[in-house]
Design a protein around this motif. Structure first.
Motif, PDB file in Angstrom:
ATOM      1  N   GLU A   1       0.819  -1.216   0.000  1.00  0.00           N
ATOM      2  CA  GLU A   1       0.000   0.000   0.000  1.00  0.00           C
ATOM      3  C   GLU A   1       0.853   1.267   0.000  1.00  0.00           C
ATOM      4  O   GLU A   1       0.404   2.327  -0.430  1.00  0.00           O
ATOM      5  CB  GLU A   1      -0.906   0.018   1.242  1.00  0.00           C
ATOM      6  CG  GLU A   1      -1.845  -1.180   1.353  1.00  0.00           C
ATOM      7  CD  GLU A   1      -2.545  -1.219   2.705  1.00  0.00           C
ATOM      8  OE1 GLU A   1      -2.435  -0.216   3.449  1.00  0.00           O
ATOM      9  OE2 GLU A   1      -3.184  -2.242   3.018  1.00  0.00           O
TER      10      GLU A   1
ATOM     11  N   HIS B   1      -2.290  -7.857  -5.465  1.00  0.00           N
ATOM     12  CA  HIS B   1      -2.354  -6.499  -4.927  1.00  0.00           C
ATOM     13  C   HIS B   1      -1.433  -5.558  -5.699  1.00  0.00           C
ATOM     14  O   HIS B   1      -1.790  -4.401  -5.947  1.00  0.00           O
ATOM     15  CB  HIS B   1      -1.988  -6.505  -3.443  1.00  0.00           C
ATOM     16  CG  HIS B   1      -3.101  -6.946  -2.547  1.00  0.00           C
ATOM     17  ND1 HIS B   1      -3.826  -6.077  -1.763  1.00  0.00           N
ATOM     18  CD2 HIS B   1      -3.639  -8.170  -2.329  1.00  0.00           C
ATOM     19  CE1 HIS B   1      -4.755  -6.744  -1.098  1.00  0.00           C
ATOM     20  NE2 HIS B   1      -4.661  -8.020  -1.426  1.00  0.00           N
TER      21      HIS B   1
ATOM     22  N   ARG C   1      -2.520  -2.239  -8.225  1.00  0.00           N
ATOM     23  CA  ARG C   1      -1.944  -0.900  -8.109  1.00  0.00           C
ATOM     24  C   ARG C   1      -1.277  -0.452  -9.404  1.00  0.00           C
ATOM     25  O   ARG C   1      -0.684   0.625  -9.465  1.00  0.00           O
ATOM     26  CB  ARG C   1      -0.935  -0.850  -6.968  1.00  0.00           C
ATOM     27  CG  ARG C   1      -1.566  -0.942  -5.567  1.00  0.00           C
ATOM     28  CD  ARG C   1      -0.664  -0.296  -4.538  1.00  0.00           C
ATOM     29  NE  ARG C   1      -0.417   1.106  -4.859  1.00  0.00           N
ATOM     30  CZ  ARG C   1       0.705   1.756  -4.519  1.00  0.00           C
ATOM     31  NH1 ARG C   1       1.667   1.128  -3.861  1.00  0.00           N
ATOM     32  NH2 ARG C   1       0.859   3.017  -4.829  1.00  0.00           N
TER      33      ARG C   1
END
Length: 245
Positions: free
Chosen positions: A111, A128, A132
């Motif tokens: 993140e 993930h 992104r």
């Protein structure tokens, strides 16, 4: 005592002692051993403790003998993980080619990372990273269900093709004498080889792993810089390869 109060009491005893046997819990709470065994099954399914033969242990202690599932790890030390990952991401230089190990803390790291090219041994992490918009390479190999990591000869062969600017790993145990350790020999091999192919190596882990020793060593204590948070023992706070945030 109500059932919910008894469950909370069991969790408290396990967390304070680290591990507790069924007879000890039964005597302390004034119930039968069969009741305690049912309670332990309930708490294990809820990821509040880890049920082991003859009793229970805390999730932190269980982590050095077996790989916890990502669900079991996801709610542990959340605030510490957030601070660790923010600091770790700030150390990544532009245009870096990055290796990301499997695990709950490295998953949180995604993140915070800038847009880079990454390689990972984790199917979940790859998803993930791709979401992104990052260019992502996934190792081949056999999928390990507990950690969703890829292991085995194909994973090691893929790693031999790459050289990384920096990388981030999790560790079940961190000890000055025994180094960085993991419960599973195949996953430890992936960690070991990926570290050998990385220039700047970072282990990102909360303070609960210090002093713990899992069965399989994958690197010496000085082989990586440790980024951590929480109640780090004084012995480790003073070491020059430990960054506490």
């Amino acid at each position: 005592m109500l059932a919910e109060d008894r469950l909370n009491a069991i969790v408290s005893m396990v967390q304070q002692a680290g591990s507790v046997t069924v007879p000890e819990l039964a005597e302390a709470l004034g119930v039968t051993a069969s009741t305690i065994r049912r309670d332990l099954q309930t708490l294990d399914r809820a990821h509040r403790i880890a049920k082991v033969h003859g009793g229970a242990t805390s999730l932190e202690r269980a982590h050095v003998t077996r790989d916890l599932t990502l669900n079991e790890r996801s709610d542990l030390h959340n605030d510490d993980k957030e601070r660790i990952c923010a600091r770790a991401a700030a150390l990544v230089e532009p245009e870096s080619f990055v290796y990301i190990d499997s695990g709950s803390t490295t998953l949180r790291l995604i993140e915070h990372l800038p847009h880079l090219e990454d390689v990972t041994d984790s199917v979940l992490h790859a998803q993930h990273l791709a979401l992104r918009g990052m260019r992502t390479v996934v190792l081949g190999g056999e999928l390990k269900p507990e950690t969703e990591a890829l292991v085995g000869p194909d994973a090691l062969a893929t790693l031999d093709r790459y050289n990384f600017n920096c990388g981030f790993w999790g560790s079940n145990g961190i000890a000055a004498e025994q180094g960085f350790t993991a419960p599973d020999i195949e996953e430890a091999q992936v960690k070991r080889i990926s570290m050998r192919h990385t220039a700047k190596r970072f282990v990102i882990s909360d303070a609960s792993k210090f002093g713990m020793v899992a069965p399989v060593k994958f690197a010496d204590f000085r082989d990586a810089t440790i980024i951590t948070a929480g109640e780090v023992p004084a012995k480790y706070r003073a070491m020059d390869n430990v960054i506490t945030v």
